[in-house]
Enzyme design. Structure first.
Site, PDB file in Angstrom:
ATOM      1  N   LYS A 101       0.841  -1.213   0.000  1.00 31.64           N
ATOM      2  CA  LYS A 101       0.000   0.000   0.000  1.00 31.64           C
ATOM      3  C   LYS A 101       0.874   1.261   0.000  1.00 31.64           C
ATOM      4  O   LYS A 101       0.678   2.158  -0.819  1.00 31.64           O
ATOM      5  CB  LYS A 101      -0.933   0.026   1.227  1.00 31.64           C
ATOM      6  CG  LYS A 101      -1.869  -1.170   1.314  1.00 31.64           C
ATOM      7  CD  LYS A 101      -2.796  -1.087   2.519  1.00 31.64           C
ATOM      8  CE  LYS A 101      -2.119  -1.134   3.869  1.00 31.64           C
ATOM      9  NZ  LYS A 101      -1.400  -2.396   4.170  1.00 31.64           N
ATOM     10  N   ARG A 128      11.629  -1.609  11.555  1.00 36.42           N
ATOM     11  CA  ARG A 128      10.374  -1.008  12.046  1.00 36.42           C
ATOM     12  C   ARG A 128       9.893  -1.806  13.261  1.00 36.42           C
ATOM     13  O   ARG A 128       9.908  -3.037  13.239  1.00 36.42           O
ATOM     14  CB  ARG A 128       9.322  -1.017  10.918  1.00 36.42           C
ATOM     15  CG  ARG A 128       8.255   0.041  11.111  1.00 36.42           C
ATOM     16  CD  ARG A 128       7.352   0.155   9.912  1.00 36.42           C
ATOM     17  NE  ARG A 128       6.049  -0.445  10.161  1.00 36.42           N
ATOM     18  CZ  ARG A 128       5.036  -0.403   9.319  1.00 36.42           C
ATOM     19  NH1 ARG A 128       5.180   0.218   8.159  1.00 36.42           N
ATOM     20  NH2 ARG A 128       3.896  -0.972   9.616  1.00 36.42           N
ATOM     21  N   ARG A 143      -0.631  -8.663  13.295  1.00 34.39           N
ATOM     22  CA  ARG A 143      -1.157  -7.738  12.272  1.00 34.39           C
ATOM     23  C   ARG A 143      -1.933  -8.512  11.210  1.00 34.39           C
ATOM     24  O   ARG A 143      -2.987  -8.061  10.734  1.00 34.39           O
ATOM     25  CB  ARG A 143      -0.004  -6.958  11.641  1.00 34.39           C
ATOM     26  CG  ARG A 143       0.528  -5.860  12.559  1.00 34.39           C
ATOM     27  CD  ARG A 143       1.940  -5.445  12.225  1.00 34.39           C
ATOM     28  NE  ARG A 143       2.064  -4.833  10.920  1.00 34.39           N
ATOM     29  CZ  ARG A 143       3.219  -4.729  10.261  1.00 34.39           C
ATOM     30  NH1 ARG A 143       4.340  -5.214  10.785  1.00 34.39           N
ATOM     31  NH2 ARG A 143       3.258  -4.148   9.092  1.00 34.39           N
ATOM     32  N   ARG A 193      11.971  -6.214   5.330  1.00 40.40           N
ATOM     33  CA  ARG A 193      11.983  -4.833   5.820  1.00 40.40           C
ATOM     34  C   ARG A 193      12.492  -4.767   7.263  1.00 40.40           C
ATOM     35  O   ARG A 193      13.172  -3.817   7.642  1.00 40.40           O
ATOM     36  CB  ARG A 193      10.585  -4.218   5.723  1.00 40.40           C
ATOM     37  CG  ARG A 193      10.613  -2.726   6.032  1.00 40.40           C
ATOM     38  CD  ARG A 193       9.301  -2.054   5.777  1.00 40.40           C
ATOM     39  NE  ARG A 193       8.263  -2.594   6.631  1.00 40.40           N
ATOM     40  CZ  ARG A 193       6.974  -2.324   6.492  1.00 40.40           C
ATOM     41  NH1 ARG A 193       6.568  -1.536   5.508  1.00 40.40           N
ATOM     42  NH2 ARG A 193       6.089  -2.842   7.306  1.00 40.40           N
ATOM     43  N   ARG A 219      -9.931   0.458   8.576  1.00 37.64           N
ATOM     44  CA  ARG A 219      -9.358  -0.826   8.961  1.00 37.64           C
ATOM     45  C   ARG A 219     -10.358  -1.731   9.655  1.00 37.64           C
ATOM     46  O   ARG A 219     -10.026  -2.847  10.036  1.00 37.64           O
ATOM     47  CB  ARG A 219      -8.231  -0.569   9.938  1.00 37.64           C
ATOM     48  CG  ARG A 219      -6.891  -0.706   9.258  1.00 37.64           C
ATOM     49  CD  ARG A 219      -5.843  -0.415  10.287  1.00 37.64           C
ATOM     50  NE  ARG A 219      -4.685  -1.210  10.080  1.00 37.64           N
ATOM     51  CZ  ARG A 219      -3.654  -0.797   9.357  1.00 37.64           C
ATOM     52  NH1 ARG A 219      -3.657   0.349   8.748  1.00 37.64           N
ATOM     53  NH2 ARG A 219      -2.607  -1.579   9.237  1.00 37.64           N
TER      54      ARG A 219
END
Ligand code: AP5
Length: 192
Positions: free
Chosen positions: A13, A133, A144, A127, A88
């Site tokens: 996204k 992160r 998640r 990532r 969401r």
């Protein structure tokens, strides 16, 4: 163009929104980025959101809606926006609908990026190594993905029922996916 980008964590996204904002000439509004900025700045809102985000759960609907409402009130959204990470859950979808109806700026199209779970996990692990992160660790990623399937997937049907949904295959190079998204948006605007 008022566009909502939907898709699981790691579906691309943010990556696509960064390119779409150039192509469409409208700002990219990411609720995840707004929240991470609040965490980094140490604001009251950021302090409330930090632990929730690190666990991979959803920050409260009221906090996120307030933040979004403020962002949508800024001058650069006059010609539309790309919304990434919102709505969401169904409560957020209904809240957005009501807010945009009040502003007389309904969503034109919702684009769902479709990527299989195995590849999502691979991308987020990549990532985690590159950027570190806080919510890209394996336990938060599992959470998640669970939150996405329990709470966010119903939002896909919400836009399908409104005849606003386009599903785009999100696997391939970033440019290939971008070309598919742009073609799908063009096809959808041709129909309306
Ligand atoms: P948010 O920031 O929205 O995170 P997310 O939905 O988990 O999405 P990601 O940023 O992980 O993935 P993405 O789909 O944007 O993919 P990306 O382009 O980054 O939210 C974070 C947290 O904030 C939430 O868990 C929640 O706590 C809170 N929050 C946010 N919004 C909220 C809301 N509305 N309500 C309540 N809480 C909220 O790509 C991922 C990786 O894949 C990158 O490394 C990228 O380089 C790579 N990649 C992308 N595309 C490709 C491709 N085509 N090929 C190969 N690699 C690719």
């Amino acid at each position: 163009m008022r566009l909502v980008l939907l898709g699981a964590p790691g579906s691309g996204k943010g990556t696509q929104a960064t390119r779409l904002k150039e192509a469409l000439g409208v700002p990219h509004i990411s609720t995840g980025e707004l929240l991470r900025a609040a965490v980094a700045a140490g604001t009251e809102l950021g302090k409330q959101a930090k632990a929730v985000m690190e666990r991979g759960e959803l920050v409260s609907d009221d906090i996120v809606l307030g933040m979004l409402e403020e962002r949508l009130g800024q001058a650069d959204v006059g010609n539309g926006f790309i919304l990434d990470g919102y709505p969401r859950n169904l409560a957020q979808a209904n809240a957005l609908d009501a807010l945009l109806a009040r502003l007389q700026q309904p969503v034109d199209v919702a684009v769902q990026l479709d990527v299989g779970t195995e590849l999502l996990v691979q991308r987020l692990a990549g990532r985690a190594q590159q950027e570190g992160r806080a919510d890209d660790n394996p336990e938060s990623v599992r959470n998640r993905l669970r939150v996405y399937s329990d709470q966010t997937e119903p939002v896909i049907d919400f836009y399908r029922q409104k005849n606003r949904l386009i599903c785009v295959y999100g696997v391939g190079s970033v440019d290939e996916v971008l070309a598919r998204v742009l073609a799908a948006i063009e096809g959808a605007s041709g129909k309306s």
